[in-house]
Design an enzyme around this catalytic site. Structure first.
Site, PDB file in Angstrom:
ATOM      1  N   LYS A  36      15.253 -83.086-131.544  1.00  0.00           N
ATOM      2  CA  LYS A  36      13.844 -82.795-131.252  1.00  0.00           C
ATOM      3  C   LYS A  36      13.639 -81.282-131.170  1.00  0.00           C
ATOM      4  O   LYS A  36      14.516 -80.586-130.644  1.00  0.00           O
ATOM      5  CB  LYS A  36      13.462 -83.385-129.889  1.00  0.00           C
ATOM      6  CG  LYS A  36      13.256 -84.880-129.859  1.00  0.00           C
ATOM      7  CD  LYS A  36      12.842 -85.326-128.473  1.00  0.00           C
ATOM      8  CE  LYS A  36      12.753 -86.832-128.361  1.00  0.00           C
ATOM      9  NZ  LYS A  36      11.704 -87.447-129.182  1.00  0.00           N
ATOM     10  N   ARG A  39      14.713 -98.168-129.631  1.00  0.00           N
ATOM     11  CA  ARG A  39      14.666 -99.513-130.220  1.00  0.00           C
ATOM     12  C   ARG A  39      16.067-100.056-130.463  1.00  0.00           C
ATOM     13  O   ARG A  39      16.278-101.261-130.471  1.00  0.00           O
ATOM     14  CB  ARG A  39      13.819 -99.478-131.504  1.00  0.00           C
ATOM     15  CG  ARG A  39      14.359 -98.602-132.584  1.00  0.00           C
ATOM     16  CD  ARG A  39      13.329 -98.296-133.667  1.00  0.00           C
ATOM     17  NE  ARG A  39      12.360 -97.273-133.260  1.00  0.00           N
ATOM     18  CZ  ARG A  39      11.336 -96.880-133.997  1.00  0.00           C
ATOM     19  NH1 ARG A  39      11.122 -97.410-135.191  1.00  0.00           N
ATOM     20  NH2 ARG A  39      10.509 -95.949-133.559  1.00  0.00           N
TER      21      ARG A  39
HETATM   22  N1  BES Z   1      11.349 -91.196-126.543  1.00  0.00           N
HETATM   23  C1  BES Z   1      10.701 -91.007-127.771  1.00  0.00           C
HETATM   24  C2  BES Z   1       9.215 -91.401-127.733  1.00  0.00           C
HETATM   25  C3  BES Z   1       8.329 -90.551-126.867  1.00  0.00           C
HETATM   26  C4  BES Z   1       7.688 -89.445-127.401  1.00  0.00           C
HETATM   27  C5  BES Z   1       8.113 -90.869-125.541  1.00  0.00           C
HETATM   28  C6  BES Z   1       6.875 -88.673-126.593  1.00  0.00           C
HETATM   29  C7  BES Z   1       7.297 -90.094-124.745  1.00  0.00           C
HETATM   30  C8  BES Z   1       6.674 -88.984-125.272  1.00  0.00           C
HETATM   31  C9  BES Z   1      11.365 -91.847-128.845  1.00  0.00           C
HETATM   32  O1  BES Z   1      12.713 -92.078-128.706  1.00  0.00           O
HETATM   33  C10 BES Z   1      11.178 -91.104-130.141  1.00  0.00           C
HETATM   34  O2  BES Z   1      11.640 -90.013-130.243  1.00  0.00           O
HETATM   35  N2  BES Z   1      10.492 -91.712-131.096  1.00  0.00           N
HETATM   36  C11 BES Z   1      10.220 -91.109-132.330  1.00  0.00           C
HETATM   37  C12 BES Z   1      10.329 -92.164-133.389  1.00  0.00           C
HETATM   38  C13 BES Z   1      10.309 -91.632-134.786  1.00  0.00           C
HETATM   39  C14 BES Z   1      11.572 -90.864-135.077  1.00  0.00           C
HETATM   40  C15 BES Z   1      10.175 -92.788-135.749  1.00  0.00           C
HETATM   41  C16 BES Z   1       8.800 -90.529-132.301  1.00  0.00           C
HETATM   42  O3  BES Z   1       7.934 -91.172-131.678  1.00  0.00           O
HETATM   43  O4  BES Z   1       8.584 -89.462-132.828  1.00  0.00           O
HETATM   44 ZN    ZN Z   2      13.951 -90.528-129.499  1.00  0.00          ZN
END
Ligand code: BES
Ligand code: ZN
Ligand code: ZN
Length: 487
Positions: A261, A335
């Site tokens: 990230k 997931r």
């Molecule tokens: N934990 C994150 C989702 C999230 C984002 C929670 C912001 C709270 C605030 C999750 O694991 C994630 O990173 N999801 C990705 C999925 C993508 C790579 C398909 C996302 O939402 O960007």
């Molecule tokens: Zn994530």
């Protein structure tokens, strides 16, 4: 803070401060002191839109509300308590604002608003702000059914206290920095709670995950020096009316893994354990209130980190049910953990199975920061949850599955891919990914709650101060209470 009910007129109760709600700008109510009206004018206080004023010399706080309902009272109570908390006053008196025989629900909402609104996470401050408020006294003036309802009022206060304190319990854990709240520490927290409440607790580590073929959960955990834990707590009432399993995403930190990230998005990812912690808090409330159900909570706790042994985009993983997953993005890790935990939870043979997770940023894009997403295959069950959340004072909305979206998570080389091939509808395709791990007999008994939006508050609103909010907890408790009443 202690909550008391006194069968006296508001004026005759002794307390440091008096709280008065002005309903629909009605300044003629007997509790509004005529002499205060000049002060209102001087201060340009119009008694509109949740406006409030603290007349320090009169020891009186006024808060304006449009109408009396449980949520307006929750909000107004939190506004009042925040103002008083900033002073050294120790006791507060307030009326019982009833709407058509609903005083019991209203008093519970007021208690919740005060406990939730006065929360602040200051465990790491050298000089935490002190909450000096010791007691809140409700006057039963104007409450006509007191004789028959006194017990009910006291019971409502106690349920309000339990629910709100459980939410604050969750906020504390989620707010705790990742260094201090590792999977192991989270498991210890769960175990301590289980001991206190006489629950069964089983904590599993890597070796169990390997034994069980939980290849997806293991892959996510692999690069972290903090080892994963599968936390399973059980509560059984004597004559349970239903058996519910709650599965929680417990990423004590989500760096994104190799699909790292950007820093701006990484900060706050200590809150990626909010789903797991919500299930803990619900367990605490259910067991404290001795609700007539059997409840299992299953938490997948781990860290998503980088390292030489990290799982990679292009890897293919095998989940507990034998399905293979092509990884295209290691940041879609929740997931993967949930897939294995959902398989585990279905083996417990519950009547219903709900998962709670901060699963996708896409859910925040879709619904905003105040609303959690409700997904599943059973329309009636989704409606029950949305209705329960409204009555609990939370916001939720359905994100509907359809027949086109499942195609987007097809993989060329495995049974399913961990991300969608489209940039749109990401919250739903994540829900559909989870559905791949729900057996046919459970399709109609399952709900997925994506709490990514409201779980962490960056700009405080109503009774949600900065930081973890405890999203979803009150809704699920309300759903359970309603279901028990119907049975
Ligand atoms: N934990 C994150 C989702 C999230 C984002 C929670 C912001 C709270 C605030 C999750 O694991 C994630 O990173 N999801 C990705 C999925 C993508 C790579 C398909 C996302 O939402 O960007
Ligand atoms: Zn994530
Ligand atoms: Zn995550």
């Amino acid at each position: 803070m202690e909550f008391l009910v006194e069968d006296k007129k508001l004026n005759s109760i002794k307390a440091d401060v008096e709280v008065i709600f002005i309903v629909n700008q009605n300044l003629e109510h007997k509790w509004v002191d005529k002499k205060d009206k000049d002060l209102f004018e001087m201060c340009k206080f119009k008694a509109k839109d949740e406006e409030s004023i603290y007349l320090i010399e009169k020891n009186r706080v006024y808060v304006a509300i449009k109408e009396i309902n449980h949520e307006s009272l929750r909000i107004a109570s939190s506004i009042a308590i925040k103002k008083i908390k900033a002073t050294t006053n120790k006791s507060v008196k307030i009326g019982l604002y009833q709407d058509e025989n609903c005083a019991v629900r209203n008093i519970k909402a007021m208690v919740e608003g005060m406990i939730l609104g006065s929360y602040k996470f200051e465990n790491y401050k050298k000089e935490p702000e002190k909450n000096e408020i010791e007691k809140i006294i409700f006057s039963t003036e104007d409450y006509s059914n007191l004789k028959q309802d006194k017990e009910k009022l006291l019971d409502a206060i106690s349920r309000g206290e339990i629910v709100a304190n459980c939410v604050n319990f969750a906020r504390d854990i989620v707010n705790t920095p990742p260094k201090m709240m590792t999977p192991k520490k989270l498991a210890k927290k769960a175990k301590d709670m289980a001991e206190e409440l006489n629950l069964e607790a089983v904590i599993h580590d890597d070796s169990f995950l390997k034994e069980q073929g939980m290849g997806a959960f293991l892959a996510v955990s692999r690069a972290s020096s903090e080892r994963p834990r599968l936390i399973h707590l059980t509560y059984k009432a004597e004559n349970p009316k239903l058996k519910l399993a709650l599965v929680g995403k417990g990423l004590t930190y989500d760096s994104g893994g190799l699909s790292l990230k950007p820093s701006d998005y990484m900060a706050t990812m200590k809150a990626d354990k909010s789903g797991a912690v919500a299930t803990l808090a619900i367990m605490k409330a259910v067991a404290s209130m001795k609700l007539p159900i059997e409840l299992d909570i299953v938490i997948g706790a781990c860290e998503n980190m980088i390292g030489g042994n990290a799982y990679k985009p292009d890897d293919v993983l095998t989940a507990k049910n034998g399905k293979t997953i092509e990884v295209k993005n290691t940041d879609a890790e929740g997931r993967l953990v949930l897939a294995d935990c959902l398989c585990y939870a279905q083996e417990l043979k519950p009547d219903f199975i709900f998962d709670m997770a901060t699963l996708t940023g896409a859910c925040i894009v879709a619904l905003g920061e105040y609303t959690f997403g409700v997904m599943g295959h059973n329309k009636e069950l989704k409606n029950e949850m949305i209705d329960a959340s409204n009555r609990a004072g939370e916001l939720s909305a359905e994100l509907p599955f359809n027949k086109y979206l499942p195609k987007l998570i097809k993989s060329q080389i495995a049974d399913v891919c961990n991300i969608s091939s489209s940039r749109y509808g990401g919250a739903i395709t994540a829900g559909l990914f989870l559905s791949e791990f729900i057996d046919e007999e459970y399709k109609d008994k399952w709900l997925h709650l994506d709490i990514a939006g409201p779980s962490f508050v960056e700009k405080e609103w109503d009774y949600n101060p900065f930081g973890a909010s405890g999203a979803g907890i009150r809704s699920v408790i309300k759903w359970i209470e309603t279901k028990c009443r119907e049975k």
